[in-house]
Design a protein around this motif. Structure first.
Motif, mmCIF file in Angstrom:
data_model
loop_
_atom_site.group_PDB
_atom_site.id
_atom_site.type_symbol
_atom_site.label_atom_id
_atom_site.label_comp_id
_atom_site.label_asym_id
_atom_site.label_seq_id
_atom_site.Cartn_x
_atom_site.Cartn_y
_atom_site.Cartn_z
ATOM 1 N N UNK A 119 -14.972 -4.170 45.911
ATOM 2 C CA UNK A 119 -14.187 -5.153 45.197
ATOM 3 C C UNK A 119 -13.580 -6.356 46.259
ATOM 4 N N UNK A 120 -13.473 -5.692 47.472
ATOM 5 C CA UNK A 120 -13.086 -6.739 48.451
ATOM 6 C C UNK A 120 -13.964 -7.802 48.725
ATOM 7 N N UNK A 121 -15.309 -7.427 49.029
ATOM 8 C CA UNK A 121 -16.576 -8.447 49.375
ATOM 9 C C UNK A 121 -16.739 -9.128 47.945
ATOM 10 N N UNK A 122 -16.573 -8.618 46.755
ATOM 11 C CA UNK A 122 -16.653 -9.474 45.707
ATOM 12 C C UNK A 122 -15.707 -10.619 45.365
ATOM 13 N N UNK A 123 -14.535 -10.122 45.920
ATOM 14 C CA UNK A 123 -13.445 -11.242 45.747
ATOM 15 C C UNK A 123 -13.681 -12.407 46.811
ATOM 16 N N UNK A 124 -14.368 -11.968 47.962
ATOM 17 C CA UNK A 124 -14.563 -12.905 49.058
ATOM 18 C C UNK A 124 -15.830 -14.003 48.481
ATOM 19 N N UNK A 125 -16.710 -13.215 47.800
ATOM 20 C CA UNK A 125 -18.012 -13.860 47.337
ATOM 21 C C UNK A 125 -17.621 -15.070 46.316
#
Length: 933
Positions: A752-758
């Motif tokens: 979820x955190x990486x998705x938000x960054x991407x």
């Protein structure tokens, strides 16, 4: 600011600027009124903070002070509830009333302030108000009896009469009455009606009336001018009313006044009832005109009341004439019959609008008598045609299709219908008869057409009404030969963690996927889209825990729907099983059981169905109630039900779409599962529930999902389910996820955190691709690590595909190796079908057979369609045919065999695209915040 933009900001966080709030506080300062709504204490505190810190050191730069509040705490910060009592005068007698001139002067000042406030609101882009629901939770009651006025009269006769100078402050005077006279013009303040009343000793008080059915918003949103007209009729100066169980209290503005929280049960309109029942004060024509005014404003409850008053006057007038002549039965005069036909026809139209077809049929039953029909046909053609058409429409709404067909062919009806103005109407009726019969008997619905109609109707448009709008009406369908509604057995309660006394839907035989189970019309529903240019928003809140000041809230749509439920009960209490339709809904059912236990002796003497709630005989009776609309009316188990119980029932209601919020009693019997075997659509205000799993066996429970589909996070699903009072789900999916905690949630949180960054805007291509690679790594890890899970990580699969497609069309301005990106994308493309089959738990070689078709319902099938359209050259011809056959089967299932797809692959793809495009625009269970927009 557009609504969508402001809403999205509120969902993430809210910045509360002291300067901005002070400006709003100053705007509202002039609109402070002597009503009982709580003051905005937080504004005053911020104002005082600002004034105390107005001196800024010269070395410091002045700047706007702000602080960030997380969404979960915003209400607690804004709605500071003062637990200290305003006045410790409870029990003191109001022996020295305030002078009449002072109260009237304050009321006049208050009225002027309200007018200025409304003028200022018109100039503001947005207006927010607070509304504390605490008193409604405690004191508001909903009537369940057929004649509320007679019940109020009976209570008045057995009560003790009081006067203002005998009232106790902050006290509810039970079994008492207070007769008063109106001495001022009533004022409406969006929440309540305020008026000054006077007793027989000329002592005066302010009376605040809340939750009055005449003026509250239901499915219909009443205008300010219309409400003022209603108040002029209801509360003219010098008219008399009686307040039952008067509540005399110290209000939050420091003034003393009367408060009526439940006027439909505690406010006796003596003068209004007398005026409407006496022909020498208000004649039948005036009552019919008032009813027509209400009907044109879509206030059907008010219209029904005035038409009923007119019919009573006609009956009383005829009875007096016969009594004066010494006869018990005599010929009916033509003039009276003309009035009766008009009133019955108009009241029938109101009942049809509100879907009380049994009452509408009762009003038109006069036509079934040949002698009476001759009087109808002598009426003006327009009146006769309308009444005949409404009679046939009532039969259609009740599913009496053969009766409608025979009536149309009958000679007498033919004469009344086959003329110029009615010819087009009867043509439509004959056409709709065929469609409604197919829907009811064969379960054939134009699903795509209904979805398109729902999308095409603009939020400000109202569908045209021709007597009754049959073209937008759809028949109910109930396959009670396939399922039963019954109480859960002890082992089922233990296995699923259901509360004691829970009910469920269970299969009576093996059921194929794509089988339509029910199409249900709502008991009550509202359109939850914004009507017109809404700028006034109410923050409705209540305190659930006095110790830690826990605050919960709801929006205006919830209150409107509950008002609509009350309206349906008020209209239908004269009918067959109005309350019986909803009494199996939880927690209404639980409340009835508790009442039964508390009054066991009384309930045993009263032969009522509520005493069978925990009996096997109730199972048979409940099943018959869904089938037999004309079963004998059962008396309600009590004369009133607390509004709080209806509110708690709504809290457990999952049925809403992007345009509709409604109560569906039979649909509410379906329990929740995060891995359901049935799906539901809300199209218009019709609820469709159908089987979407291939492993339904006799005795299996049929379940639906209350929250959006395919949420991977157990914590997120648990949070969603708490709003439906489900503390823990014990389905196979939740049990597996719970057994793999905490690693399961940790990995999903990383994703979820990486998705938000991407998903950041203005991100370089190299950084975005770096995030995508990490996302893919985590996705592959959780897929392998938790491969025993009942279903794969569908939302994460969708997110990864969506972000990968985004980078494909993004301009690569940095010097990253384009070959590397293209290689990654090609690998994703070539492995798409394998990865999709893995996440949806299907085997490609077995296609078109599939273990659970529901796993392919959602955005994942749109990705499949896109892949087959644009990458079909990379798919083997045999595999392509297998996938096409699968899509054909799925289309039949998702449209419950109402639409049959052809072997034309392009048409099949187009059908699926149109279906899911329409579903995404109308439904909310497919929407999830994690999906890339």
């Amino acid at each position: 600011m557009p609504k969508s933009k402001s809403k999205s900001k509120l969902n993430k966080s809210m910045i509360t600027s002291i300067t901005a709030v002070i400006e709003l506080s100053e705007e509202l300062e002039s609109s402070k009124c002597n009503c009982s709504t709580e003051k905005l204490q937080v504004l005053q505190q911020l104002n005082s903070q600002s004034s105390s810190s107005s001196v800024i050191p010269s070395k410091l730069k002045p700047r706007k002070s702000s602080r960030k509040l997380c969404y979960s705490n915003i209400l607690s910060e804004l709605f500071i509830i003062n637990n200290n009592k305003i006045n410790e005068q409870k029990g003191e007698i109001y022996s020295t009333p305030i002078a009449k001139s002072i109260i009237l002067e304050k009321h006049e000042t208050f009225a002027n302030q309200i007018l200025k406030t409304f003028d200022k609101i018109d100039d503001l882009p947005y207006c927010f108000t607070k509304n504390n629901l605490q008193t409604q939770m405690k004191y508001r009651m909903i009537s369940l009896i057929a004649d509320p006025f007679s019940d109020q009269m009976d209570r008045m006769e057995t009560s003790v009469q009081l006067k203002i100078n005998l009232l106790r402050i902050n006290h509810i005077h039970l079994n008492s009455r207070l007769p008063v006279k109106i001495i001022s013009t009533p004022i409406w303040t969006r929440y309540a009606v305020h008026v000054v009343v006077q007793d027989e000793n000329t002592h005066c008080l302010r009376l605040s009336i809340y939750n009055w059915s005449y003026i509250m918003n239901t499915r219909q949103i009443k205008s300010y001018n219309y409400i003022q007209e209603c108040l002029t009729r209801l509360l003219p100066i010098n008219s008399c009313i009686v307040i039952l169980d008067p509540w005399f209290k110290m209000c939050h503005d420091g003034e003393i006044g009367l408060r009526c929280e439940s006027p439909n049960t505690h406010l006796l309109m003596i003068d209004f009832e007398t005026r409407c029942s006496t022909s020498n004060r208000i004649n039948v024509d005036q009552l019919r005109q008032w009813g027509n005014t209400c009907y044109q404003a879509d206030d059907n409850l008010g219209a029904i009341q005035f038409y009923t008053y007119g019919l009573r006057q006609i009956d009383e007038q005829q009875e007096k004439e016969l009594t004066s002549k010494g006869k018990s039965i005599g010929p009916k005069t033509d003039e009276c019959e003309q009035h009766r036909i008009r009133l019955l026809s108009n009241r029938c139209a109101c009942y049809l609008r509100e879907r009380h077809a049994a009452l509408a049929l009762a009003d038109t039953s006069i036509l079934l008598s040949i002698n009476e029909l001759s009087h109808v046909l002598e009426s003006p053609k327009t009146t006769a045609g309308k009444l005949l058409f409404r009679c046939l429409s009532a039969h259609l709404h009740l599913g009496l299709f053969d009766k409608v067909e025979s009536l149309i062919k009958s000679h007498k009806f033919n004469i009344g219908l086959r003329n110029g103005e009615n010819l087009a109407a009867i043509t439509i009726l004959e056409r709709e008869l065929i469609r409604l019969r197919d829907e009811n008997i064969k379960g054939r619905y134009d699903l795509q057409g209904m979805l398109y109609e729902q999308i095409s109707i603009h939020k400000n448009d109202k569908p045209p009404l021709m007597f009754i709008d049959l073209s937008h009406y759809h028949a109910e369908c109930n396959r009670n030969d396939l399922f039963e509604v019954r109480s859960c057995r002890p082992e089922e309660l233990t296995k699923n963690g259901y509360p004691k006394g829970s009910y469920g839907i269970y299969a009576l035989k093996n059921i194929e996927p794509g089988t339509l189970l029910i199409v249900e019309q709502p008991f009550a529903s509202i359109d939850n889209r914004v009507i017109g240019e809404q700028r006034c928003y109410s923050m409705n809140f209540w305190q659930t825990n006095e110790k830690n000041s826990t605050i919960e809230y709801c929006n205006d749509d919830i209150l409107r729907l509950l008002n609509e439920v009350e309206k349906q009960l008020l209209i239908g209490n004269n009918s067959w099983i109005t309350f019986d339709k909803i009494k199996l809904m939880q927690p209404i059912r639980q409340w009835l059981i508790e009442r039964k236990n508390d009054n066991e002796t009384e309930q045993e003497n009263n032969n009522d169905t509520s005493e069978l709630l925990d009996n096997d005989q109730m199972l048979v009776l409940s099943k018959k109630q869904w089938q037999q609309p004309f079963s004998k009316r059962l008396s309600p188990p009590t004369s009133h039900i607390p509004w709080r119980i209806l509110f708690e029932t709504q809290q457990q209601n999952p049925f809403r779409s992007k345009s509709t919020l409604g109560w569906y009693p039979l649909g509410s019997m379906f329990n929740h599962s995060c891995l359901p075997n049935c799906l539901w659509y809300l199209i218009g205000d019709n609820l469709f529930i159908y089987v979407c799993a291939s492993n339904i066996r006799q005795g299996d429970e049929l379940t639906i999902s209350y929250c959006p589909l395919w949420i991977s996070s157990l914590n997120q699903r648990t949070f969603q389910l708490r709003q439906f009072s489900i503390t823990s789900c014990r389905c196979l999916l939740c049990s597996y996820d719970r057994s793999n905690m905490p690693q399961y949630e940790i990995e999903l949180k990383k994703f979820s955190n990486l998705r938000a960054l991407s998903r950041q805007k203005n991100l370089s291509c190299s950084k975005r691709f770096n995030y995508i690679e990490k996302l893919n790594h985590i996705y592959e890890f959780i897929t392998k690590k938790f491969r025993q899970r009942s279903i794969g990580f569908i939302n994460e699969f969708i997110d990864l595909e969506s972000i990968s497609k985004y980078i494909q069309y993004e301009n690569n301005n940095d010097n990253i190796n384009e070959d590397k990106i293209q290689t990654f994308l090609n690998e994703q493309q070539l492995s798409f079908l394998q990865r999709l089959s893995r996440v949806c738990r299907l085997t490609i070689k077995d296609l078109p057979k599939i273990g659970n078709p529901i796993f392919l319902f959602g955005t994942q099938i749109e990705l499949l369609i896109h892949h087959l359209e644009h990458c079909h050259t990379h798919v083997h011809t045999c595999d392509l045919k297998q996938w096409n056959r699968l899509l054909e089967c799925l289309y039949e299932i998702f449209t419950f065999k109402c639409h049959v797809s052809t072997s034309n692959m392009q048409k099949t793809l187009n059908d699926h695209k149109q279906l899911f495009t329409n579903l995404l625009q109308t439904q909310i269970f497919l929407q999830d915040s994690s999906i890339l927009k």
